[in-house]
Write an enzyme that holds these catalytic residues in place. Sequence first.
Site, PDB file in Angstrom:
ATOM      1  CG  ASP A 196       1.339  22.858  38.525  1.00 47.28           C
ATOM      2  OD1 ASP A 196       1.524  22.488  39.707  1.00 47.28           O
ATOM      3  OD2 ASP A 196       2.217  23.433  37.856  1.00 47.28           O
ATOM      4  CB  CYS A 211      12.995  27.392  32.018  1.00 42.10           C
ATOM      5  SG  CYS A 211      13.314  26.966  30.285  1.00 42.10           S
ATOM      6  CD  GLN A 220       2.458  14.058  31.074  1.00 43.28           C
ATOM      7  OE1 GLN A 220       1.554  13.953  31.907  1.00 43.28           O
ATOM      8  NE2 GLN A 220       2.243  14.448  29.833  1.00 43.28           N
ATOM      9  CD  GLU A 250       2.205  -5.151  27.018  1.00 44.78           C
ATOM     10  OE1 GLU A 250       3.174  -5.208  27.801  1.00 44.78           O
ATOM     11  OE2 GLU A 250       2.220  -4.442  25.983  1.00 44.78           O
ATOM     12  NE  ARG A 289      -4.111   1.719   2.192  1.00 47.25           N
ATOM     13  CZ  ARG A 289      -4.675   2.324   3.216  1.00 47.25           C
ATOM     14  NH1 ARG A 289      -4.157   2.206   4.424  1.00 47.25           N
ATOM     15  NH2 ARG A 289      -5.759   3.041   3.043  1.00 47.25           N
ATOM     16  CG  HIS A 310       7.999  17.640  29.688  1.00 45.75           C
ATOM     17  ND1 HIS A 310       7.914  18.321  28.492  1.00 45.75           N
ATOM     18  CD2 HIS A 310       6.730  17.275  29.984  1.00 45.75           C
ATOM     19  CE1 HIS A 310       6.654  18.379  28.087  1.00 45.75           C
ATOM     20  NE2 HIS A 310       5.900  17.743  28.969  1.00 45.75           N
ATOM     21  CE  LYS A 356       4.336  -1.359  -5.179  1.00 42.91           C
ATOM     22  NZ  LYS A 356       3.771  -2.626  -4.736  1.00 42.91           N
ATOM     23  CG  HIS A 402      11.937  22.450  29.247  1.00 46.45           C
ATOM     24  ND1 HIS A 402      12.584  23.615  29.609  1.00 46.45           N
ATOM     25  CD2 HIS A 402      12.581  21.448  29.881  1.00 46.45           C
ATOM     26  CE1 HIS A 402      13.575  23.308  30.439  1.00 46.45           C
ATOM     27  NE2 HIS A 402      13.595  21.997  30.618  1.00 46.45           N
ATOM     28  CG  HIS A 427      13.203  25.913  26.503  1.00 45.98           C
ATOM     29  ND1 HIS A 427      12.045  25.559  27.182  1.00 45.98           N
ATOM     30  CD2 HIS A 427      12.796  26.434  25.319  1.00 45.98           C
ATOM     31  CE1 HIS A 427      10.992  25.864  26.435  1.00 45.98           C
ATOM     32  NE2 HIS A 427      11.417  26.397  25.300  1.00 45.98           N
ATOM     33  CB  CYS A 431       9.655  27.438  29.352  1.00 47.70           C
ATOM     34  SG  CYS A 431       9.726  25.697  29.784  1.00 47.70           S
ATOM     35  CD  GLN A 434      -3.470  -0.342   6.833  1.00 49.16           C
ATOM     36  OE1 GLN A 434      -3.399   0.805   7.233  1.00 49.16           O
ATOM     37  NE2 GLN A 434      -2.818  -0.761   5.770  1.00 49.16           N
ATOM     38  CG  ASN A 479       2.742  12.310  25.204  1.00 49.83           C
ATOM     39  OD1 ASN A 479       2.711  11.150  24.823  1.00 49.83           O
ATOM     40  ND2 ASN A 479       1.847  12.809  26.056  1.00 49.83           N
ATOM     41  CB  CYS A 496       4.587  17.289  23.391  1.00 49.11           C
ATOM     42  SG  CYS A 496       5.765  17.961  24.543  1.00 49.11           S
ATOM     43  CB  SER A 497       1.011  21.395  25.726  1.00 47.86           C
ATOM     44  OG  SER A 497       1.223  20.884  27.013  1.00 47.86           O
TER      45      SER A 497
HETATM   46  O1  LIG Z   1      -7.885   5.245   2.358  1.00 46.45           O
HETATM   47  P1  LIG Z   1      -7.398   6.665   2.527  1.00 46.45           P
HETATM   48  O2  LIG Z   1      -8.530   7.652   2.629  1.00 46.45           O
HETATM   49  O3  LIG Z   1      -6.373   7.065   1.499  1.00 46.45           O
HETATM   50  O4  LIG Z   1      -6.623   6.681   3.924  1.00 46.45           O
HETATM   51  C1  LIG Z   1      -7.185   7.014   5.166  1.00 46.45           C
HETATM   52  O5  LIG Z   1      -8.116   6.044   5.624  1.00 46.45           O
HETATM   53  C2  LIG Z   1      -7.610   4.733   5.860  1.00 46.45           C
HETATM   54  C3  LIG Z   1      -8.728   3.899   6.469  1.00 46.45           C
HETATM   55  O6  LIG Z   1      -9.195   4.431   7.688  1.00 46.45           O
HETATM   56  C4  LIG Z   1      -6.377   4.746   6.770  1.00 46.45           C
HETATM   57  O7  LIG Z   1      -5.801   3.460   6.771  1.00 46.45           O
HETATM   58  C5  LIG Z   1      -5.345   5.767   6.305  1.00 46.45           C
HETATM   59  O8  LIG Z   1      -4.308   5.862   7.259  1.00 46.45           O
HETATM   60  C6  LIG Z   1      -6.027   7.140   6.138  1.00 46.45           C
HETATM   61  O9  LIG Z   1      -5.101   8.092   5.690  1.00 46.45           O
HETATM   62  O1  LIG Z   2      -0.358  16.134  30.059  1.00 42.91           O
HETATM   63  P1  LIG Z   2      -0.160  16.984  28.838  1.00 42.91           P
HETATM   64  O2  LIG Z   2       1.248  16.907  28.304  1.00 42.91           O
HETATM   65  O3  LIG Z   2      -0.650  18.384  28.994  1.00 42.91           O
HETATM   66  O4  LIG Z   2      -1.117  16.310  27.724  1.00 42.91           O
HETATM   67  C1  LIG Z   2      -0.755  15.338  26.785  1.00 42.91           C
HETATM   68  O5  LIG Z   2      -0.461  14.071  27.375  1.00 42.91           O
HETATM   69  C2  LIG Z   2      -1.527  13.433  28.064  1.00 42.91           C
HETATM   70  C3  LIG Z   2      -1.086  12.060  28.508  1.00 42.91           C
HETATM   71  O6  LIG Z   2      -0.678  11.245  27.426  1.00 42.91           O
HETATM   72  C4  LIG Z   2      -2.794  13.335  27.194  1.00 42.91           C
HETATM   73  O7  LIG Z   2      -3.873  12.924  27.999  1.00 42.91           O
HETATM   74  C5  LIG Z   2      -3.154  14.674  26.555  1.00 42.91           C
HETATM   75  O8  LIG Z   2      -4.227  14.499  25.644  1.00 42.91           O
HETATM   76  C6  LIG Z   2      -1.922  15.224  25.828  1.00 42.91           C
HETATM   77  O9  LIG Z   2      -2.210  16.473  25.238  1.00 42.91           O
END
Ligand SMILES: O=P(O)(O)O[C@H]1O[C@H](CO)[C@@H](O)[C@H](O)[C@H]1O
Ligand SMILES: O=P(O)(O)O[C@H]1O[C@H](CO)[C@@H](O)[C@H](O)[C@H]1O
Lengths: 350, 350
Positions: B78, B55, B170, B184, B28, B168, B30, B166, B115, B52, B325, B155, B162-163
């Site tokens: 927080d 920091c 969690q 698992e 796929r 980091h 292609k 810097h 940072h 930040c 997939q 993240n 990731c918001s």
């Molecule tokens: O088939 P499309 O529209 O090119 O592709 C989109 O839908 C598919 C089915 O949900 C996904 O596998 C693809 O990652 C998405 O980009």
């Molecule tokens: O906690 P953050 O960095 O503000 O938020 C990020 O990580 C979290 C944990 O994976 C997710 O729930 C949030 O959707 C994401 O934006």
Amino acid sequence: QETFDLDSNPHTRLNILTGEWILVSPHRTKRPWQGKLEDVSPDNRPAYDEKCYLCPGNSRADGDHNPDYKASFVFKNDFGALLEETPLASINEDDLLVANNQKGICKVISFTPKHNLTLPEMTLPEITAVVEVWQKEFSSLAENEWIKYIQIFENKGEIMGCSNPHPHGQIWAQSDIPLEIAKESDRQKAYYAVHKESLLSAYLKLELKKQERIIFENDHFVVLVPFWAVWPYETMIVSKRHVTSIKYFNAAEKVSLAEAIQKLTIKYDNLFETSFPYSAGMHQAPVNNGDNPEWHWHMHFYPPLLRSATVKKFMVGYEMLANPQRDITPEFAAKKLRELPVVHYKAEQK
Amino acid sequence: QETFDLDSNPHTRLNILTGEWILVSPHRTKRPWQGKLEDVSPDNRPAYDEKCYLCPGNSRADGDHNPDYKASFVFKNDFGALLEETPLASINEDDLLVANNQKGICKVISFTPKHNLTLPEMTLPEITAVVEVWQKEFSSLAENEWIKYIQIFENKGEIMGCSNPHPHGQIWAQSDIPLEIAKESDRQKAYYAVHKESLLSAYLKLELKKQERIIFENDHFVVLVPFWAVWPYETMIVSKRHVTSIKYFNAAEKVSLAEAIQKLTIKYDNLFETSFPYSAGMHQAPVNNGDNPEWHWHMHFYPPLLRSATVKKFMVGYEMLANPQRDITPEFAAKKLRELPVVHYKAEQK
Ligand SMILES: O=P(O)(O)O[C@H]1O[C@H](CO)[C@@H](O)[C@H](O)[C@H]1O
Ligand SMILES: O=P(O)(O)O[C@H]1O[C@H](CO)[C@@H](O)[C@H](O)[C@H]1O
């Protein structure tokens, strides 16, 4: 604070269709957002785009020309993830490396010749015609004995991986039963065996009594935010009548389904006054796989937007590694959607 | 075509850690891509940013001031999704509406005062110091009897939610065992009961023999693309010694782990010459929950990029509704990553 409250205390909820729990953090919307802002796709497409492979008369990747169609148009995906010509085989090394062949057919459905529409901007007869095509495709694909499941779905919007803004959906039909369907089969089967009633019939009754998560209903369908919704404005359309698949919808039900889809997607667009992105699709009984009386047709909508047209929920880190998590409550989302008008904001502005 | 070939025929593969199947569509790639292009975040951050909240010396949402720290710095989030003060309760209406309270602690770890760094740009002693903090935090959180699972993760990158750029990570510690860990646990337990060996020990042995999906190994860890990887360049770091959690890593293992993370993330950055986004995190035994001799520590990396710095894999429609997939094969991804240098492209350019 001493009493437990779904509106303010972090908690888990059970998805009765899959048996999986989700984590709800109602207090977390207070978090400021300094992260990624999504682009909003410009909303000025022409009714016909000569470069679009879905517009009438244009040519596609395989060299075929689309007919000059007037309603919907269905064709085999030129880049399908599943193929019909796949040799039968399986591999198993010590139960550690395990693989099976997978046969399938992937189709694309253009919903309308007009490049610049989306479902919420189409008329009721136009959407009803799409429902008719879904039903017809489902029945004719099911005539292939080797097909066990047929997934009808739509990815709407760039941020849902949709690579062409021309309104369209997809159908993937395959030789095995995919993961999410297997989970929902198990749970529905177990409930049906004990209660002699479908799980979703019982659930609908309780939700209609409570009226906390219902968005609206019409003659044949209920639209609600499920108690276990993961995505911020996730919803479900459930048929009032217990039927196992789209095959069994009669003429009145098909119009009602079209109406439910129309109203819901208009409310979605109105929520942030934007073309609301989502992945949506029907869950229904497997085919050529014995009787499945426990199955109750329903349609899921998984939209990612959380706070505005540009701020989405990220299902990342904790969610991928540990457990799905949401911020606003399903009840808050249902109330918001319930209160929105069913006239499209763009029609209002005209 | 008559013989089945994992390199070219669509097929499913079993994830032995979860019991779930994934769909692989090798042909796929292609498919042309006309969809969304991701923004690449500018790579010109200052070493210190006065706005930040991570920091040194800066103030945070709760009014606290960060100390003038020199290595890592850990504090309670927080805006945590989990809270320690949550009343005990559960709800069950007819097995249809089911919910439980959830207690937890969410922490944030700044990896370095600088940072403008990321893990692949940090030195081995700096990354080793982060591993030390993870181990210390894990052990001290586990002293709370009510905590049953501790998820350590990162993240990285705006497209992974990731918001704050810097560097980091969690830690979310909670009173229940989350979904992925429960899956698992089941599979590892079942294998261990029969074979008296951990599932991942057996799997490692087979992969080291085959050398098809190995990226590299060092004295104590193997880095590979699992046979059942879902994300395009998904990888796993697995400890050669069968230990149940990070708590048991000795000094040499901690340096080796830091080195494995460093090499892997440098290869990631080098793949598309971009700061490679991912969610990564450790999976390990639950705590305060009896013995879990079957558990084998490992770390997953789930990166979304597919074709370039701007084209990612979308897990949408079919994937959300039916089954995960992937397009390129795990073997192709492993080969690509194996062949990349372990010197960071930015260091090269200097
Ligand atoms: O088939 P499309 O529209 O090119 O592709 C989109 O839908 C598919 C089915 O949900 C996904 O596998 C693809 O990652 C998405 O980009
Ligand atoms: O906690 P953050 O960095 O503000 O938020 C990020 O990580 C979290 C944990 O994976 C997710 O729930 C949030 O959707 C994401 O934006």
